[in-house]
Motif scaffolding. Structure first.
Motif, PDB file in Angstrom:
ATOM      1  N   GLY A  13     -27.823   8.514  21.903  1.00  0.00           N
ATOM      2  CA  GLY A  13     -26.554   7.817  21.983  1.00  0.00           C
ATOM      3  C   GLY A  13     -26.570   6.940  23.211  1.00  0.00           C
ATOM      4  O   GLY A  13     -26.961   7.386  24.299  1.00  0.00           O
ATOM      5  N   VAL A  14     -26.166   5.684  23.067  1.00  0.00           N
ATOM      6  CA  VAL A  14     -26.217   4.710  24.154  1.00  0.00           C
ATOM      7  C   VAL A  14     -24.799   4.384  24.613  1.00  0.00           C
ATOM      8  O   VAL A  14     -23.953   4.001  23.802  1.00  0.00           O
ATOM      9  N   ILE A  15     -24.565   4.534  25.916  1.00  0.00           N
ATOM     10  CA  ILE A  15     -23.265   4.202  26.503  1.00  0.00           C
ATOM     11  C   ILE A  15     -23.427   2.921  27.307  1.00  0.00           C
ATOM     12  O   ILE A  15     -24.065   2.911  28.354  1.00  0.00           O
ATOM     13  N   GLY A  16     -22.863   1.836  26.812  1.00  0.00           N
ATOM     14  CA  GLY A  16     -22.988   0.542  27.472  1.00  0.00           C
ATOM     15  C   GLY A  16     -23.676  -0.465  26.580  1.00  0.00           C
ATOM     16  O   GLY A  16     -24.695  -0.147  25.947  1.00  0.00           O
ATOM     17  N   VAL A  17     -23.125  -1.684  26.499  1.00  0.00           N
ATOM     18  CA  VAL A  17     -23.634  -2.650  25.529  1.00  0.00           C
ATOM     19  C   VAL A  17     -24.087  -3.965  26.169  1.00  0.00           C
ATOM     20  O   VAL A  17     -24.236  -4.966  25.491  1.00  0.00           O
ATOM     21  N   SER A  31     -28.261   7.867  26.838  1.00  0.00           N
ATOM     22  CA  SER A  31     -28.718   6.800  27.722  1.00  0.00           C
ATOM     23  C   SER A  31     -27.495   6.113  28.301  1.00  0.00           C
ATOM     24  O   SER A  31     -26.667   5.568  27.562  1.00  0.00           O
ATOM     25  N   ILE A  32     -27.389   6.129  29.625  1.00  0.00           N
ATOM     26  CA  ILE A  32     -26.206   5.627  30.327  1.00  0.00           C
ATOM     27  C   ILE A  32     -26.530   4.266  30.929  1.00  0.00           C
ATOM     28  O   ILE A  32     -27.368   4.149  31.824  1.00  0.00           O
ATOM     29  N   GLU A  70     -29.256   4.457  34.037  1.00  0.00           N
ATOM     30  CA  GLU A  70     -29.536   3.141  34.614  1.00  0.00           C
ATOM     31  C   GLU A  70     -29.525   3.228  36.138  1.00  0.00           C
ATOM     32  O   GLU A  70     -28.894   4.094  36.738  1.00  0.00           O
ATOM     33  N   LYS A  71     -30.238   2.315  36.777  1.00  0.00           N
ATOM     34  CA  LYS A  71     -30.181   2.188  38.232  1.00  0.00           C
ATOM     35  C   LYS A  71     -29.036   1.252  38.595  1.00  0.00           C
ATOM     36  O   LYS A  71     -28.602   0.464  37.749  1.00  0.00           O
ATOM     37  N   PRO A  72     -28.540   1.269  39.856  1.00  0.00           N
ATOM     38  CA  PRO A  72     -28.771   2.325  40.845  1.00  0.00           C
ATOM     39  C   PRO A  72     -28.155   3.632  40.374  1.00  0.00           C
ATOM     40  O   PRO A  72     -27.158   3.645  39.646  1.00  0.00           O
ATOM     41  N   ILE A  93     -34.694   7.810  35.465  1.00  0.00           N
ATOM     42  CA  ILE A  93     -33.968   6.617  35.893  1.00  0.00           C
ATOM     43  C   ILE A  93     -34.629   5.397  35.253  1.00  0.00           C
ATOM     44  O   ILE A  93     -35.857   5.316  35.163  1.00  0.00           O
ATOM     45  N   THR A  94     -33.825   4.418  34.847  1.00  0.00           N
ATOM     46  CA  THR A  94     -34.364   3.246  34.152  1.00  0.00           C
ATOM     47  C   THR A  94     -34.907   2.215  35.140  1.00  0.00           C
ATOM     48  O   THR A  94     -34.389   1.100  35.266  1.00  0.00           O
TER      49      THR A  94
END
Length: 361
Positions: free
Chosen positions: A10-14, A72-73, A97-99, A123-124
């Protein structure tokens, strides 16, 4: 043990989520079962564009799904802490995701919480797999530089039409994790740690040369996030690295990395803010004829993905993540790396406030 072919994400953020992550997951054979955005219409559009069956405007509804194995954030940093904590509490693997966080305290809490689970967390920092930077790491490991002494990095870019007041978004708000240091400096700090090991002290400065912003009411407001930074890192095993960067330098020329050691020199150039998919590495050994392009081994460009310059590195990171799930490990860059990077980011801010060198423990 869960096998990779069954992984569901599941992906949070587009933003980066739709540009790189969702197509990257799907290209790697990983099912994206849900997508979330603060604005429901954006989540709905992403779902329609990529054939995703479920969409949400509340991340908790996505995290609570029984058919979501990985979260995945891909959100602004101010949201990472509650989202990661919720995902870990629900027993999910996490790609963040970073940071990593807003500050070191948050980062350490996330790292220590994840250590108590058997979940895979990363961390991405996908640029570790960009050909240029991966090849540099390989050359360093092979002893091309000898003992590292000095690294010099620069990154200058800006709007070609000149610097004018910009929209007052979260990315320009320091309290929300905005600013050039967090946005791009974090990637370079991760690269330096990856190449040369732990950092033991830092000093630096941040500036906001152009604080003027325009809010939704077309009113001029003042921003506090940095648009320019400089830092010097000292490494545990010797040597130092300096970096100077600015996003308000029109025609700044992009980035240059120079690495100097007792046996050789390595140079990497990039026109834009991110390392290019076809980036070159230039090098010279002590006593040689001078700098020349080094032939890039094919293994650092294992396939082509022309959709975005970040696509191939992200997909290689995903393969490491999948291997971590299969082996119940968290490959680097993991939450430990996120915490250490956050210490350095916070150290630069503290040094800028105090004028003092800050130890990193």
């Amino acid at each position: 043990m869960m096998r990779t072919k069954n992984l569901r994400v599941g992906v949070i953020g587009v933003g980066f989520g739709t540009a790189v992550q969702i197509p990257g997951f799907q290209a790697e054979g990983i099912e994206v079962v849900g997508v979330c955005s603060r604005r429901l219409e954006r989540a709905q559009k992403a779902a329609a564009d990529f054939g995703i069956p479920n969409y949400y405007d509340d991340y908790r509804d996505l995290i609570d799904r029984n058919d979501v194995d990985v979260v995945s954030i891909v959100t602004p940093p101010a949201l990472h802490y509650p989202m990661v904590m919720a995902a870990l509490a629900a027993g999910k693997h996490v790609l963040c995701e970073k940071p990593f966080a807003l500050n070191t305290a948050e980062a350490f809490d996330l790292y220590s919480t994840a250590e108590k689970t058997n979940r895979t967390v990363m961390i991405t920092h996908e640029f570790r797999w960009s050909p240029q930077r991966a090849y540099i790491r390989s050359l360093i490991d092979e002893g091309y530089l000898g003992k590292m002494k000095l690294a010099s990095l620069r990154l200058f870019f800006g709007p070609r039409e000149g610097v004018r007041p910009r929209p007052a978004t979260w990315a320009l708000d320091a309290s929300q994790g905005g600013g050039l240091l967090f946005a791009l400096g974090s990637h370079y700090i991760d690269a330096l740690r990856h190449w040369f090991g732990e950092v033991i002290s830092v000093e630096g400065r941040v500036w906001t040369h152009y604080p003027e912003r325009v809010d939704d009411a077309e009113t001029l407001v003042s921003a506090n996030a940095d648009d320019t930074f400089a830092f010097t890192l000292e490494f545990e095993h010797g040597g130092s690295a300096t970096m100077h960067a600015s996003s308000v330098a029109p025609y700044g020329g992009g980035a240059r990395i120079d690495l100097f050691g007792t046996e050789g020199t390595l140079v990497a150039l990039q026109i834009g803010v991110n390392p290019p998919a076809d980036g070159e590495v230039i090098g010279a050994r002590a006593g040689g004829m001078g700098l020349e392009e080094l032939a890039m081994p094919d293994k650092f460009r294992p396939f082509a993905d022309e959709r975005d310059g970040r696509s191939m590195p992200f997909r290689l990171l995903v393969r490491e993540f999948v291997a971590g799930v299969d082996t119940a490990t968290s490959p680097s860059p993991n939450f430990y790396d996120g915490w250490k990077c956050q210490q350095i980011l916070d150290g630069i801010l503290e040094s800028s406030r105090t004028g003092m060198r800050v130890p990193i423990k």
